[in-house]
Write an enzyme that holds these catalytic residues in place. Structure first.
Site, mmCIF file in Angstrom:
data_model
loop_
_atom_site.group_PDB
_atom_site.id
_atom_site.type_symbol
_atom_site.label_atom_id
_atom_site.label_comp_id
_atom_site.label_asym_id
_atom_site.label_seq_id
_atom_site.Cartn_x
_atom_site.Cartn_y
_atom_site.Cartn_z
ATOM 1 N N GLY A 129 11.232 1.239 -0.292
ATOM 2 C CA GLY A 129 11.462 -0.004 -1.037
ATOM 3 C C GLY A 129 12.483 0.201 -2.137
ATOM 4 N N CYS A 136 10.756 0.664 -13.134
ATOM 5 C CA CYS A 136 10.218 1.834 -13.823
ATOM 6 C C CYS A 136 11.184 2.283 -14.921
ATOM 7 C CB CYS A 136 9.932 2.968 -12.837
ATOM 8 S SG CYS A 136 11.315 3.400 -11.775
ATOM 9 N N ARG A 164 14.683 2.553 -2.367
ATOM 10 C CA ARG A 164 15.980 2.934 -1.818
ATOM 11 C C ARG A 164 16.774 1.735 -1.302
ATOM 12 N NH1 ARG A 164 16.411 8.492 -0.695
ATOM 13 N NH2 ARG A 164 14.692 9.595 -1.654
ATOM 14 N N GLY A 191 10.360 5.727 -2.723
ATOM 15 C CA GLY A 191 10.043 5.288 -1.369
ATOM 16 C C GLY A 191 11.125 4.380 -0.814
ATOM 17 N N SER A 213 0.826 -1.213 0.000
ATOM 18 C CA SER A 213 0.000 0.000 0.000
ATOM 19 C C SER A 213 0.857 1.258 0.000
ATOM 20 C CB SER A 213 -0.941 -0.009 1.202
ATOM 21 O OG SER A 213 -0.174 -0.010 2.401
#
Lengths: 303, 341
Positions: free
Chosen positions: A159, A123, A161, A157, A8
């Site tokens: 994750g 991404c 990093r 976020g 989330s």
């Protein structure tokens, strides 16, 4: 198709916003681990189940779920992906865990529609692999390709990093396996500027002797059009150029390099427009999820 | 021999690599390591200028694989510890494992000065390999003293043995350095170091100021060889330290010999503060953009100074060398449109 999103955080929440608009994918739950997270609060507000017991919830409710979208982190996916498959749940993996075949929609969307687990690379991989492929498809050999992805600090976020090596390794692999480069490298940079910068991606490709430069440039333009069909904010920031070397790449000496400067403006579904990195990932996830759902539905209809 | 008042880390073979476009060969590496080691330098850093794994289109390809050069450096040293730099996002934890095997004893894990949390994976890996590990915050002029403390505390919590900040753009005044070192020394339980650049002609003065505020590690490069206008020159820092009565533990004359007889002859250009170098410091732009922006300016027939100023306005950070081409193309387009009118 009954779907659950696991995770989330930024990606999972952005994906939820997109999935709520889908005619094909039916969102059952956004699954988190922190009951107080902003993502779960938004899910509840939209009337979507918002359990906070993580992957366990999915496994306990496996009979009600056909497909999960994993937006946790690589190590969480690695720990659970076999259980999802055993429970008969198709997994679309948005982490760089890379356990299933990699899918970059404009290159190989239809190759893995039956796989129990597909991986969406990263991404940066979604943004740059299409361009590497676009160059490769008009030349005989692409000895070396490289990508640099720069994202706004605010859009990365915890994750991302903690996963930075997984990001570069998985992206680099995709440039070879899907993009068609013989050798490759991926680089990730975070930029903290305020206001936050748009996601930027640059592709460098080593161009061997005798290549048709006009064909390369045309192919790049065509591909930008294909990606922007499902990621509207994807664009060439400048005209692609072919620069003269020579360049001593790991794939050998090449006389030229192609430089493709890309920008991805997000749709602003969850985080603001600068977070194109989220948008391209969740847009790819929707594209892949819907393609799988449509293919299964048509098969069931004809069976 | 008396204990040195600070530890000198020489980065001729890492930061200096920028200034020669990463063209070091094994013979040069061995000569520099032997010279610095003989002069009593305690730590010698070697890697691609952008750290392990930096060899690329974006930052320039190394002429010789850095791991081969690192192996040569490890074999050539007697007393000096060999160090490597790694930027998460460019190099991998696997690179740390490789260089540990080669004999490297120290890893400096470098991030932009606001992004320390991307160093956790690599600081922990380096520590678990038994290497001395330094958290290294780049472009420190872009963060306040309080902001730097916040980031440094993260690196300390991951297990770093010391914290550095780098004035990567050579943009700091002595006062800027003092405030940052003071804040870090007061907040941290581990030693502090400073890596200075010379764009505003402040590198040696800033290093001495850092020492006065409590920094116990200082960086230099032989003859100032390094990104942008160059680094704090090791031999001058040692000479000035002597004048201040600060014990360095190095032989100043031997360092001058290294600079004059080994390093200067291999320099394609002397390390001067020309217009472009000064603009980097003045606009606060990452030093290693110097040669890349020069090339782009020539290629697209635009002004290097304009490129650098625009990069400063865009607040690009270290690693975004690709934006040099982007800006050069924007400028070329702008000029073409202006001509049409």
């Amino acid at each position: 198709m009954r779907c659950a999103i696991i995770g989330s955080g930024n990606i999972g929440t952005d994906l939820m916003v997109k999935m709520l608009r889908s005619d094909v994918l039916d969102l059952v739950a956004l699954v988190g681990i922190d009951p107080d997270s902003d993502g779960l609060a938004r899910a509840r507000k939209n009337g979507i189940q918002a359990p906070h017991t993580g992957p366990d919830w999915v496994l306990e409710n496996a009979s009600d779920i056909d497909m999960i979208f994993d937006a946790t982190s690589a190590y969480v996916h690695v720990r659970h992906y076999k259980q999802y498959a055993a429970a008969g749940i198709t997994a679309i993996d948005l982490t760089p865990a890379a356990r299933g075949p990699k899918v970059i929609p404009p290159v190989n969307l239809y190759d893995h529609l039956d796989a129990p687990n597909v991986n969406l690379v990263t991404c940066g991989g979604q943004a740059t692999t299409p361009m590497v492929y676009a160059i490769r498809r008009v030349i005989d050999e692409l000895p070396y390709a490289e990508m640099i992805s720069t994202v706004a600090s605010k859009s990365a976020g915890p994750g991302t990093r903690q996963n930075i090596d997984e990001f570069t390794k998985t992206t680099s692999t995709a440039l070879r396996e899907i993009g068609g480069a013989t050798k490759s490298k991926a680089i990730m940079v975070l930029n903290p500027a305020e206001p936050p910068i748009m996601m930027r991606n640059t592709v460098f490709a080593g161009i061997p002797d005798g290549a048709d430069h006009a064909a390369i440039l045309n192919s790049i333009h065509e591909m930008a059009g294909e990606v922007s069909k499902y990621v509207p904010g994807y664009r060439l920031k400048n005209e692609p150029v072919i620069e003269e070397g020579p360049f001593h790449t790991p794939g050998g000496v090449v006389p030229h390099r192609a430089v493709v400067l890309l920008e991805v403006e997000g749709a602003g579904d969850y985080l603001p427009e600068y977070a194109g990195n989220l948008d391209i990932m969740t847009a790819a996830a929707m594209r892949v999820g819907e393609a799988i759902a449509i293919s299964r539905a048509s098969r069931e209809a004809s069976a | 021999m008396t204990t040195p008042d600070f530890r000198l880390i020489d980065s001729t073979l890492r930061d200096g690599s920028h200034a020669i476009s990463h063209q070091y060969n094994p013979e040069e590496v061995v000569a520099i390591v032997k010279g610095l080691d003989h002069a009593g330098v305690q730590v010698i850093e070697i890697a691609h200028g952008d750290g392990l794994g930096g060899s690329s289109f974006n930052y320039g390809f190394s002429k010789v694989d850095e791991k081969e050069l690192i192996a040569q450096a490890c074999a050539a040293t007697t007393n000096a510890k060999i160090a490597c730099l790694l930027l998460p996002g460019i190099g991998l934890a696997d690179d740390l494992r490789d260089v540990k095997e080669l004999g490297v004893g120290m890893a400096r894990i470098a991030t932009h000065c606001t992004e320390a949390d991307i160093s956790e994976q690599h600081i922990k890996t380096s520590k678990s390999l038994g290497m001395e590990t330094i958290g290294f915050m780049m472009m420190a002029h872009m963060n306040s003293p309080e902001g730097l403390v916040e980031e440094a505390l993260k690196m300390q919590s991951y297990g770093a043995d010391a914290i550095y900040f780098a004035d990567s753009a050579g943009a700091m005044t002595t006062e800027d350095v003092r405030r940052r070192v003071d804040a870090l020394v007061n907040a941290l339980d581990i030693p502090v170091g400073v890596h200075a650049h010379n764009n505003l002609s402040m590198a040696v003065a800033n290093s001495i100021a850092a020492y006065e505020e409590g920094a116990t590690n200082l960086d230099g490069t032989s003859a100032g060889l390094g990104a942008g206008a160059g680094n704090c020159p090791t031999e001058i820092l040692a000479a000035v330290s002597d004048k201040y009565g600060i014990t360095t533990g190095v032989n100043v004359l031997a360092l001058m010999d290294v600079a004059e007889e080994i390093v200067r002859p291999l320099m394609p250009r002397q390390q001067v503060i020309d217009r472009a170098g000064l603009i980097l410091g003045y606009a606060g732009v990452y030093g290693s953009f110097l040669l890349h922006s020069q090339k782009a300016a020539e290629r697209y027939n635009v002004s290097q100074a304009e490129i650098l100023l625009e990069l400063g306005r865009r607040k690009v950070v270290g690693g975004q060398e690709d934006m040099i081409i982007d800006v050069a193309l924007d400028l070329a387009k702008k000029h073409a449109e202006a001509e049409k009118k």
